[in-house]
Design a protein around this motif. Structure first.
Motif, PDB file in Angstrom:
ATOM      1  N   GLY A 185       5.123  10.919  -1.304  1.00 24.71           N
ATOM      2  CA  GLY A 185       4.853  11.527  -2.602  1.00 24.71           C
ATOM      3  C   GLY A 185       4.458  10.512  -3.640  1.00 24.71           C
ATOM      4  N   PHE A 186       4.353  11.018  -4.865  1.00 25.78           N
ATOM      5  CA  PHE A 186       3.891  10.240  -6.004  1.00 25.78           C
ATOM      6  C   PHE A 186       4.672  10.677  -7.233  1.00 25.78           C
ATOM      7  CE2 PHE A 186       1.143  10.340  -9.761  1.00 25.78           C
ATOM      8  CZ  PHE A 186       0.802   9.008  -9.864  1.00 25.78           C
ATOM      9  N   GLU A 187       4.993   9.729  -8.097  1.00 30.67           N
ATOM     10  CA  GLU A 187       5.706  10.068  -9.326  1.00 30.67           C
ATOM     11  C   GLU A 187       5.097   9.330 -10.505  1.00 30.67           C
ATOM     12  OE1 GLU A 187       9.987   8.969 -10.952  1.00 30.67           O
ATOM     13  OE2 GLU A 187      10.061  10.487  -9.390  1.00 30.67           O
ATOM     14  N   ASP A 188       4.957  10.046 -11.591  1.00 28.12           N
ATOM     15  CA  ASP A 188       4.453   9.498 -12.846  1.00 28.12           C
ATOM     16  C   ASP A 188       5.663   9.331 -13.763  1.00 28.12           C
ATOM     17  OD1 ASP A 188       3.319   9.019 -15.292  1.00 28.12           O
ATOM     18  OD2 ASP A 188       2.068  10.806 -15.302  1.00 28.12           O
ATOM     19  N   ASN A 189       5.982   8.085 -14.122  1.00 33.92           N
ATOM     20  CA  ASN A 189       7.103   7.814 -15.006  1.00 33.92           C
ATOM     21  C   ASN A 189       6.580   7.669 -16.424  1.00 33.92           C
ATOM     22  OD1 ASN A 189       9.072   6.496 -16.591  1.00 33.92           O
ATOM     23  ND2 ASN A 189      10.100   5.796 -14.748  1.00 33.92           N
ATOM     24  N   ASN A 190       6.661   8.754 -17.200  1.00 34.49           N
ATOM     25  CA  ASN A 190       6.126   8.750 -18.563  1.00 34.49           C
ATOM     26  C   ASN A 190       6.872   7.800 -19.488  1.00 34.49           C
ATOM     27  OD1 ASN A 190       4.088  10.650 -18.100  1.00 34.49           O
ATOM     28  ND2 ASN A 190       5.544  12.322 -18.270  1.00 34.49           N
ATOM     29  N   GLN A 191       8.147   7.588 -19.244  1.00 33.74           N
ATOM     30  CA  GLN A 191       8.940   6.715 -20.114  1.00 33.74           C
ATOM     31  C   GLN A 191       8.432   5.275 -20.065  1.00 33.74           C
ATOM     32  OE1 GLN A 191      13.123   6.742 -19.282  1.00 33.74           O
ATOM     33  NE2 GLN A 191      13.595   5.298 -20.906  1.00 33.74           N
ATOM     34  N   PHE A 192       8.084   4.800 -18.865  1.00 32.94           N
ATOM     35  CA  PHE A 192       7.648   3.415 -18.711  1.00 32.94           C
ATOM     36  C   PHE A 192       6.147   3.289 -18.453  1.00 32.94           C
ATOM     37  CE2 PHE A 192      12.153   3.331 -17.490  1.00 32.94           C
ATOM     38  CZ  PHE A 192      12.610   2.427 -18.438  1.00 32.94           C
ATOM     39  N   PHE A 193       5.427   4.441 -18.452  1.00 33.37           N
ATOM     40  CA  PHE A 193       3.993   4.448 -18.196  1.00 33.37           C
ATOM     41  C   PHE A 193       3.646   3.765 -16.880  1.00 33.37           C
ATOM     42  CE2 PHE A 193       4.523   4.426 -22.848  1.00 33.37           C
ATOM     43  CZ  PHE A 193       4.046   5.693 -23.109  1.00 33.37           C
ATOM     44  N   ALA A 239      -1.432  15.726 -10.231  1.00 35.37           N
ATOM     45  CA  ALA A 239      -0.770  14.835 -11.186  1.00 35.37           C
ATOM     46  C   ALA A 239      -1.601  14.642 -12.447  1.00 35.37           C
ATOM     47  CB  ALA A 239      -0.473  13.482 -10.535  1.00 35.37           C
ATOM     48  N   GLY A 240      -2.900  14.880 -12.376  1.00 42.29           N
ATOM     49  CA  GLY A 240      -3.723  14.820 -13.571  1.00 42.29           C
ATOM     50  C   GLY A 240      -4.251  13.443 -13.924  1.00 42.29           C
ATOM     51  N   HIS A 241      -4.174  12.497 -13.054  1.00 41.47           N
ATOM     52  CA  HIS A 241      -4.619  11.135 -13.316  1.00 41.47           C
ATOM     53  C   HIS A 241      -5.795  10.830 -12.400  1.00 41.47           C
ATOM     54  CE1 HIS A 241      -1.003  10.725 -15.678  1.00 41.47           C
ATOM     55  NE2 HIS A 241      -0.359  11.255 -14.676  1.00 41.47           N
ATOM     56  N   ASP A 242      -6.993  11.065 -12.920  1.00 41.53           N
ATOM     57  CA  ASP A 242      -8.206  10.929 -12.114  1.00 41.53           C
ATOM     58  C   ASP A 242      -8.335   9.559 -11.464  1.00 41.53           C
ATOM     59  OD1 ASP A 242      -8.973  13.521 -12.635  1.00 41.53           O
ATOM     60  OD2 ASP A 242     -10.119  12.953 -14.411  1.00 41.53           O
ATOM     61  N   ASP A 243      -7.948   8.510 -12.186  1.00 44.35           N
ATOM     62  CA  ASP A 243      -8.119   7.165 -11.650  1.00 44.35           C
ATOM     63  C   ASP A 243      -7.237   6.885 -10.444  1.00 44.35           C
ATOM     64  OD1 ASP A 243      -5.928   7.329 -13.374  1.00 44.35           O
ATOM     65  OD2 ASP A 243      -6.018   5.215 -13.902  1.00 44.35           O
ATOM     66  N   ILE A 244      -6.178   7.641 -10.265  1.00 41.28           N
ATOM     67  CA  ILE A 244      -5.266   7.367  -9.150  1.00 41.28           C
ATOM     68  C   ILE A 244      -5.323   8.466  -8.078  1.00 41.28           C
ATOM     69  CG2 ILE A 244      -3.159   8.446  -9.991  1.00 41.28           C
ATOM     70  CD1 ILE A 244      -1.844   5.676  -9.275  1.00 41.28           C
ATOM     71  N   ARG A 245      -5.972   9.575  -8.368  1.00 39.65           N
ATOM     72  CA  ARG A 245      -6.030  10.683  -7.407  1.00 39.65           C
ATOM     73  C   ARG A 245      -6.596  10.266  -6.054  1.00 39.65           C
ATOM     74  NH1 ARG A 245      -7.535  16.482  -9.841  1.00 39.65           N
ATOM     75  NH2 ARG A 245      -6.015  16.499 -11.508  1.00 39.65           N
ATOM     76  N   ASP A 272      17.305   5.675   6.389  1.00 42.54           N
ATOM     77  CA  ASP A 272      17.484   7.082   6.026  1.00 42.54           C
ATOM     78  C   ASP A 272      17.597   7.200   4.506  1.00 42.54           C
ATOM     79  OD1 ASP A 272      17.662   9.805   6.459  1.00 42.54           O
ATOM     80  OD2 ASP A 272      19.847   9.786   6.595  1.00 42.54           O
ATOM     81  N   LYS A 273      16.597   6.627   3.839  1.00 45.80           N
ATOM     82  CA  LYS A 273      16.644   6.496   2.380  1.00 45.80           C
ATOM     83  C   LYS A 273      15.233   6.660   1.803  1.00 45.80           C
ATOM     84  CE  LYS A 273      18.082   2.870  -0.845  1.00 45.80           C
ATOM     85  NZ  LYS A 273      18.630   1.528  -0.930  1.00 45.80           N
ATOM     86  N   VAL A 274      15.160   7.170   0.576  1.00 46.49           N
ATOM     87  CA  VAL A 274      13.905   7.261  -0.160  1.00 46.49           C
ATOM     88  C   VAL A 274      13.892   6.152  -1.207  1.00 46.49           C
ATOM     89  CG1 VAL A 274      12.568   8.677  -1.773  1.00 46.49           C
ATOM     90  CG2 VAL A 274      13.653   9.743   0.210  1.00 46.49           C
ATOM     91  N   VAL A 275      12.771   5.430  -1.292  1.00 42.19           N
ATOM     92  CA  VAL A 275      12.618   4.365  -2.277  1.00 42.19           C
ATOM     93  C   VAL A 275      11.322   4.595  -3.049  1.00 42.19           C
ATOM     94  CG1 VAL A 275      13.921   2.692  -0.909  1.00 42.19           C
ATOM     95  CG2 VAL A 275      11.437   2.787  -0.692  1.00 42.19           C
ATOM     96  N   TYR A 276      11.193   3.888  -4.157  1.00 49.21           N
ATOM     97  CA  TYR A 276      10.005   3.994  -5.006  1.00 49.21           C
ATOM     98  C   TYR A 276       9.306   2.647  -5.037  1.00 49.21           C
ATOM     99  CZ  TYR A 276      12.041   8.361  -6.509  1.00 49.21           C
ATOM    100  OH  TYR A 276      12.558   9.635  -6.519  1.00 49.21           O
ATOM    101  N   GLN A 277       7.981   2.671  -4.904  1.00 49.97           N
ATOM    102  CA  GLN A 277       7.179   1.450  -4.936  1.00 49.97           C
ATOM    103  C   GLN A 277       6.108   1.603  -6.003  1.00 49.97           C
ATOM    104  OE1 GLN A 277       9.121  -0.738  -2.090  1.00 49.97           O
ATOM    105  NE2 GLN A 277       7.347  -1.436  -3.168  1.00 49.97           N
ATOM    106  N   LEU A 278       5.962   0.602  -6.851  1.00 54.67           N
ATOM    107  CA  LEU A 278       4.946   0.632  -7.896  1.00 54.67           C
ATOM    108  C   LEU A 278       3.552   0.759  -7.288  1.00 54.67           C
ATOM    109  CD1 LEU A 278       6.084  -2.055 -10.466  1.00 54.67           C
ATOM    110  CD2 LEU A 278       5.576   0.344 -10.958  1.00 54.67           C
ATOM    111  N   CYS A 279       2.744   1.621  -7.860  1.00 50.53           N
ATOM    112  CA  CYS A 279       1.382   1.841  -7.363  1.00 50.53           C
ATOM    113  C   CYS A 279       0.490   0.626  -7.553  1.00 50.53           C
ATOM    114  CB  CYS A 279       0.754   3.046  -8.049  1.00 50.53           C
ATOM    115  SG  CYS A 279       1.454   4.604  -7.502  1.00 50.53           S
ATOM    116  N   ASN A 280       0.816  -0.217  -8.517  1.00 47.43           N
ATOM    117  CA  ASN A 280      -0.040  -1.386  -8.761  1.00 47.43           C
ATOM    118  C   ASN A 280       0.518  -2.661  -8.136  1.00 47.43           C
ATOM    119  OD1 ASN A 280       2.080  -1.807 -10.477  1.00 47.43           O
ATOM    120  ND2 ASN A 280       0.856  -2.149 -12.309  1.00 47.43           N
ATOM    121  N   ASP A 281       1.424  -2.541  -7.181  1.00 47.61           N
ATOM    122  CA  ASP A 281       1.983  -3.686  -6.467  1.00 47.61           C
ATOM    123  C   ASP A 281       1.033  -4.039  -5.318  1.00 47.61           C
ATOM    124  OD1 ASP A 281       3.340  -5.419  -4.756  1.00 47.61           O
ATOM    125  OD2 ASP A 281       5.251  -4.365  -4.949  1.00 47.61           O
TER     126      ASP A 281
END
Length: 81
Positions: free
Chosen positions: A43-51, A14-20, A63-72
């Protein structure tokens, strides 16, 4: 190599050393999502629009995929290490 190795390799590139380190530590771990259901970080996702950075979590009970903020903090504290 299994599918898990592919996801992990993609996430680590992903290219983000601080979160790798966190990605490597938390990938494929059990956790609890906002709805209170148990999930598995797949997995992991980088949302460039909202940083923002998100963990992608599969919730078997729904039976669902959800997204959770990494800084929560509440979500991070729920991850079983």
């Amino acid at each position: 190599r299994g599918l898990g190795d592919v996801y992990k390799r993609q996430a680590l590139q992903a290219g983000h050393d601080d979160i790798r380190q966190d990605i490597s530590k938390y990938l494929f771990r059990d956790c609890v999502v906002d709805s209170g259901h148990k999930g598995i970080i797949i997995g992991f996702e980088d949302n460039n629009q909202f940083f923002d950075y998100y963990y992608i979590v599969y919730v078997p009970e729904l039976d669902k995929v959800v997204y959770q903020l990494c800084n929560d903090a509440r979500f991070i504290n729920s991850i079983e290490i």
